[in-house]
Design a protein around this motif. Structure first.
Motif, PDB file in Angstrom:
ATOM      1  N   TYR A   1       0.847  -1.188   0.000  1.00 51.94           N
ATOM      2  CA  TYR A   1       0.000   0.000   0.000  1.00 51.94           C
ATOM      3  C   TYR A   1       0.887   1.245   0.000  1.00 51.94           C
ATOM      4  O   TYR A   1       1.986   1.245   0.550  1.00 51.94           O
TER       5      TYR A   1
ATOM      6  N   THR B   1      -2.809   1.685  -4.318  1.00 54.84           N
ATOM      7  CA  THR B   1      -3.638   2.562  -3.486  1.00 54.84           C
ATOM      8  C   THR B   1      -4.924   1.811  -3.188  1.00 54.84           C
ATOM      9  O   THR B   1      -5.168   0.731  -3.743  1.00 54.84           O
ATOM     10  N   SER B   2      -5.770   2.394  -2.349  1.00 57.89           N
ATOM     11  CA  SER B   2      -7.034   1.725  -2.038  1.00 57.89           C
ATOM     12  C   SER B   2      -7.927   1.641  -3.276  1.00 57.89           C
ATOM     13  O   SER B   2      -8.740   0.729  -3.400  1.00 57.89           O
TER      14      SER B   2
ATOM     15  N   LEU C   1      -7.797  -3.996   3.979  1.00 60.23           N
ATOM     16  CA  LEU C   1      -7.705  -3.787   2.536  1.00 60.23           C
ATOM     17  C   LEU C   1      -7.300  -5.094   1.849  1.00 60.23           C
ATOM     18  O   LEU C   1      -7.851  -5.466   0.813  1.00 60.23           O
TER      19      LEU C   1
ATOM     20  N   HIS D   1     -14.468   3.212   3.327  1.00 56.43           N
ATOM     21  CA  HIS D   1     -13.077   3.039   2.916  1.00 56.43           C
ATOM     22  C   HIS D   1     -12.676   1.587   3.188  1.00 56.43           C
ATOM     23  O   HIS D   1     -13.005   1.042   4.245  1.00 56.43           O
TER      24      HIS D   1
ATOM     25  N   GLU E   1     -10.093   0.237   4.203  1.00 57.73           N
ATOM     26  CA  GLU E   1      -9.256  -0.011   5.387  1.00 57.73           C
ATOM     27  C   GLU E   1     -10.087  -0.238   6.655  1.00 57.73           C
ATOM     28  O   GLU E   1      -9.547  -0.604   7.695  1.00 57.73           O
TER      29      GLU E   1
ATOM     30  N   SER F   1     -12.016   4.652  -2.333  1.00 59.79           N
ATOM     31  CA  SER F   1     -10.920   5.453  -1.786  1.00 59.79           C
ATOM     32  C   SER F   1     -11.480   6.825  -1.400  1.00 59.79           C
ATOM     33  O   SER F   1     -12.630   7.143  -1.723  1.00 59.79           O
TER      34      SER F   1
END
Length: 318
Positions: free
Chosen positions: A115, A131-132, A156, A202, A204, A229
Motif C-alpha cells: 500500500y 492505493t485503495s 484492505l 473506505h 481499510e 478510496s
C-alpha cells in the motif's frame, strides 16, 4: 480573538506562499483551516502526482510523513517541507523493513504488493505499490499462479482477496488505528438513524470484513453501499442522486464533502474516527514551515529510485 488570529494566519500563509513560490497540498483528512489555505486537496498519491506537474519548486505537504516522502520520490528535483515531523502513521508503522525482508525470504518466489501508506524504505523493497482505489487491479494484473505478499493493511488485503478470488495471497496483519475502530455496530446504528442513506466506506475499515459478502453485492441492510478510496468517495457523493450519506473513514473528509455538496447531508459512521497524526498539522505549523523553511523531507537516491520503480509499475496498470 481566536477568529481574528485564524484570519490573520490564513492571510499571512497566503501571502508567504506567493512570495516564496510554494505550493501547499493538504490531505482530505486535514483540519478545515488547513484545507482552506491549500492550493490542492486530495489523497496522498494524487497530490504527489499533481505536485510533479506544478511550476513551484517547493512543496509544503500537509499530511503525514510517508506522504511527504512519496512526493519527494516522485519529484526528486523539488524541495518538500512537512509542517510537523511528529505526523506519523499507525498503518505505516505496522511493518518494518527488516520484517518485510524476512517475510520475502520465507516466500522467495512471491510478488510483493504494498500500500502507498508505507515508508520509502518499504516501497524500495516492493514489486508493486498500490492505493485503495487500484489495489484490486494491481493484484489482478499479477499472474494467478504467483504467490502474493500484501502489506501492510489486513482489511484492505481481505477486501482485495475477496474481490479477486485469490487464494494465494498472504496478508500482513497491520491496520490503521482510525479505520480499525469503525465497527459494524457503528455503521448499523447510523444507517438506522438516517432514512434512505447511502453508505460510503473506505476499504481499510474493520467493518468491511464481516460485511464483505453483502457489500460485494452493492447493498447492506437494504442501503446502497460503495467501497471507495477517499477521492472515489468525493466523486461518488457529488454524482449520486442520494441526499443522505453515512461516511466510514476519517472525519476530516466531511468538511470537503459538505463544502462541495451543500445541499446534501453527511454524517460519520463514527465520530471517534479522527487521526491524531493528521490533526498535528495546524495553521501555526504551516506558517512556521513557510517562514523558516524547516522540516525538509528527502529520500536517499538509491532508496528513491527503487521505490519509484514500484510506483511506476502501479501507474502503468491503473
Amino acid at each position: 480573538m481566536q477568529v481574528q488570529d485564524t484570519s490573520f494566519l490564513k492571510n499571512e500563509i497566503m501571502r508567504l506562499k506567493k512570495e516564496k513560490d510554494v505550493v501547499i497540498l493538504a490531505h482530505n483528512y486535514e483540519i478545515p483551516d488547513v484545507q482552506d489555505v491549500a492550493d490542492f486537496t486530495g489523497d496522498s498519491l494524487g497530490l504527489s502526482r499533481l505536485a510533479a506537474t506544478v511550476p513551484q519548486k517547493t512543496i509544503l505537504f500537509c499530511g503525514v510523513h510517508f506522504m511527504a516522502e512519496t512526493a519527494s520520490i516522485i519529484s526528486p528535483e523539488k524541495r518538500v517541507l512537512l509542517p510537523s515531523l511528529e505526523a506519523g502513521c499507525s498503518l505505516s508503522d505496522s511493518i518494518t523493513v527488516e520484517e518485510l525482508r524476512n517475510w520475502k525470504k520465507q516466500h522467495p518466489n512471491a510478488i510483493s504488493v504494498g500500500y502507498v501508506n508505507t515508508t520509502a524504505e518499504i516501497k524500495s523493497e516492493l514489486d508493486y505499490c498500490c492505493t485503495s482505489s487500484n489495489a484490486v487491479n494491481v493484484v489482478k494484473a499479477i499472474p494467478e499462479d504467483k504467490e502474493i505478499l500484501f502489506l501492510p493493511d489486513m482489511f484492505l488485503g481481505s477486501y482485495v482477496a475477496k474481490m479477486t478470488g485469490r487464494k494465494n495471497m498472504h496478508i500482513w496483519a497491520g491496520e490503521c488505528h482510525v479505520h480499525a475502530g469503525i465497527t459494524p455496530e457503528d455503521v448499523t446504528k447510523k444507517l438506522q438513524s438516517m432514512k434512505d442513506a447511502e453508505f460510503v466506506i473506505h476499504p481499510e475499515c474493520s467493518c468491511t470484513t464481516p460485511m464483505m459478502y453483502d457489500v460485494a453485492d452493492g447493498s447492506y441492510d437494504d442501503n446502497k453501499v460503495s467501497i471507495l478510496s477517499t477521492e472515489g468517495m468525493l466523486n461518488h457523493v457529488s454524482k449520486s442522486k442520494s441526499k443522505n450519506f453515512v461516511v466510514a473513514t476519517e472525519t476530516g473528509i466531511l468538511y470537503r464533502m459538505k463544502k462541495e455538496n451543500p445541499e446534501k447531508t453527511f454524517i460519520p459512521a463514527s465520530e471517534k474516527a479522527e487521526c491524531e497524526y493528521m490533526k498535528m498539522i495546524t495553521l501555526e505549523k504551516v506558517h512556521d514551515a513557510l517562514i523558516n523553511e524547516r522540516n525538509v523531507i528527502s529520500v536517499p537516491k538509491k532508496i528513491a529510485d527503487k521505490a519509484r520503480l514500484a510506483i511506476d509499475r502501479m501507474l502503468e496498470i491503473s
